[in-house]
Motif scaffolding. Sequence first.
Motif, PDB file in Angstrom:
ATOM      1  N   SER A   1      -8.892 -11.371  -5.797  1.00 40.19           N
ATOM      2  CA  SER A   1      -8.566 -12.772  -6.098  1.00 40.19           C
ATOM      3  C   SER A   1      -7.540 -13.348  -5.133  1.00 40.19           C
ATOM      4  N   GLY A   2      -7.639 -12.967  -3.862  1.00 34.76           N
ATOM      5  CA  GLY A   2      -6.752 -13.502  -2.837  1.00 34.76           C
ATOM      6  C   GLY A   2      -5.387 -12.847  -2.777  1.00 34.76           C
ATOM      7  N   ILE A   3      -5.164 -11.799  -3.570  1.00 35.65           N
ATOM      8  CA  ILE A   3      -3.885 -11.080  -3.574  1.00 35.65           C
ATOM      9  C   ILE A   3      -4.121  -9.677  -3.018  1.00 35.65           C
ATOM     10  N   TRP A   4      -3.414  -9.367  -1.929  1.00 39.94           N
ATOM     11  CA  TRP A   4      -3.460  -8.015  -1.350  1.00 39.94           C
ATOM     12  C   TRP A   4      -2.421  -7.195  -2.079  1.00 39.94           C
ATOM     13  N   GLU A   5      -2.870  -6.110  -2.695  1.00 38.48           N
ATOM     14  CA  GLU A   5      -1.964  -5.253  -3.451  1.00 38.48           C
ATOM     15  C   GLU A   5      -1.877  -3.870  -2.832  1.00 38.48           C
ATOM     16  N   GLY A   6      -0.752  -3.251  -3.058  1.00 40.65           N
ATOM     17  CA  GLY A   6      -0.545  -1.895  -2.582  1.00 40.65           C
ATOM     18  C   GLY A   6       0.634  -1.269  -3.294  1.00 40.65           C
ATOM     19  N   VAL A   7       0.886  -0.020  -2.940  1.00 39.32           N
ATOM     20  CA  VAL A   7       1.991   0.727  -3.529  1.00 39.32           C
ATOM     21  C   VAL A   7       2.799   1.350  -2.401  1.00 39.32           C
ATOM     22  N   ILE A   8       4.115   1.224  -2.505  1.00 40.33           N
ATOM     23  CA  ILE A   8       5.026   1.923  -1.588  1.00 40.33           C
ATOM     24  C   ILE A   8       5.586   3.115  -2.341  1.00 40.33           C
ATOM     25  N   HIS A   9       5.464   4.288  -1.733  1.00 42.28           N
ATOM     26  CA  HIS A   9       5.964   5.523  -2.337  1.00 42.28           C
ATOM     27  C   HIS A   9       7.302   5.873  -1.689  1.00 42.28           C
ATOM     28  N   ARG A  10       8.382   5.572  -2.385  1.00 46.41           N
ATOM     29  CA  ARG A  10       9.718   5.960  -1.929  1.00 46.41           C
ATOM     30  C   ARG A  10      10.711   5.712  -3.059  1.00 46.41           C
ATOM     31  N   GLU A  11      11.826   6.385  -2.992  1.00 44.21           N
ATOM     32  CA  GLU A  11      12.838   6.253  -4.038  1.00 44.21           C
ATOM     33  C   GLU A  11      13.584   4.924  -3.936  1.00 44.21           C
ATOM     34  N   ALA A  12      14.007   4.549  -2.735  1.00 48.60           N
ATOM     35  CA  ALA A  12      14.820   3.344  -2.546  1.00 48.60           C
ATOM     36  C   ALA A  12      13.955   2.096  -2.542  1.00 48.60           C
ATOM     37  N   GLN A  13      14.519   0.998  -3.005  1.00 48.79           N
ATOM     38  CA  GLN A  13      13.814  -0.279  -3.001  1.00 48.79           C
ATOM     39  C   GLN A  13      13.535  -0.701  -1.563  1.00 48.79           C
ATOM     40  N   PRO A  14      12.315  -1.197  -1.290  1.00 44.75           N
ATOM     41  CA  PRO A  14      12.020  -1.644   0.077  1.00 44.75           C
ATOM     42  C   PRO A  14      12.841  -2.873   0.436  1.00 44.75           C
ATOM     43  N   GLY A  15      12.997  -3.088   1.737  1.00 43.06           N
ATOM     44  CA  GLY A  15      13.667  -4.291   2.229  1.00 43.06           C
ATOM     45  C   GLY A  15      12.750  -5.486   2.050  1.00 43.06           C
ATOM     46  N   ARG A  16      12.988  -6.533   2.831  1.00 39.87           N
ATOM     47  CA  ARG A  16      12.142  -7.726   2.759  1.00 39.87           C
ATOM     48  C   ARG A  16      10.756  -7.378   3.300  1.00 39.87           C
ATOM     49  N   LEU A  17       9.721  -7.761   2.568  1.00 38.77           N
ATOM     50  CA  LEU A  17       8.346  -7.501   2.970  1.00 38.77           C
ATOM     51  C   LEU A  17       7.726  -8.822   3.415  1.00 38.77           C
ATOM     52  N   VAL A  18       7.238  -8.841   4.660  1.00 36.76           N
ATOM     53  CA  VAL A  18       6.738 -10.069   5.265  1.00 36.76           C
ATOM     54  C   VAL A  18       5.256  -9.911   5.592  1.00 36.76           C
ATOM     55  N   LEU A  19       4.457 -10.909   5.216  1.00 42.03           N
ATOM     56  CA  LEU A  19       3.041 -10.945   5.554  1.00 42.03           C
ATOM     57  C   LEU A  19       2.891 -11.755   6.836  1.00 42.03           C
ATOM     58  N   VAL A  20       2.247 -11.165   7.856  1.00 43.65           N
ATOM     59  CA  VAL A  20       2.122 -11.786   9.170  1.00 43.65           C
ATOM     60  C   VAL A  20       0.642 -11.889   9.539  1.00 43.65           C
TER      61      VAL A  20
END
Length: 128
Positions: free
Chosen positions: A11-30
């Motif tokens: 439905s127009g949303i790209w989804e995924g999972v990041i596997h790591r303990e710490a929260q990710p930084g800023r995530l940018v779609l380019v």
Amino acid sequence: MSEFESLGLKSGIWEGVIHREAQPGRLVLVHMGSRLAEARATAEAEGRWLVAAAIPAERLSDGVQSFLLLEDQGAEGEPPQPGAAHLGSLTLIAGDILDGDLHAELALMRSELELLKKELRRLAMDPA
């Protein structure tokens, strides 16, 4: 194993999972070198962050379109910083242009296969 696991486009949303303990930084779609939006990361479970990025409909067209998910420490609304980490990519292919590309690629593969068969036959027949 890669840190980012793509769950696909729904439905127009790209989804995924990041596997790591710490929260990710800023995530940018380019797309095509320009910042489209920022993805959001939500804690799902211990060591798992659910990522969702909306693909703008106006960026979809015939041909091949590639979208990148980058991570950096920049401020919201800024372009990606140099050296941003590449987490994943989503490639979309659409339209009539695809048919011609696939036919050309199949023709090339067939000619290469014929050449390979000819060489194998020649080697099999060679008494050396």
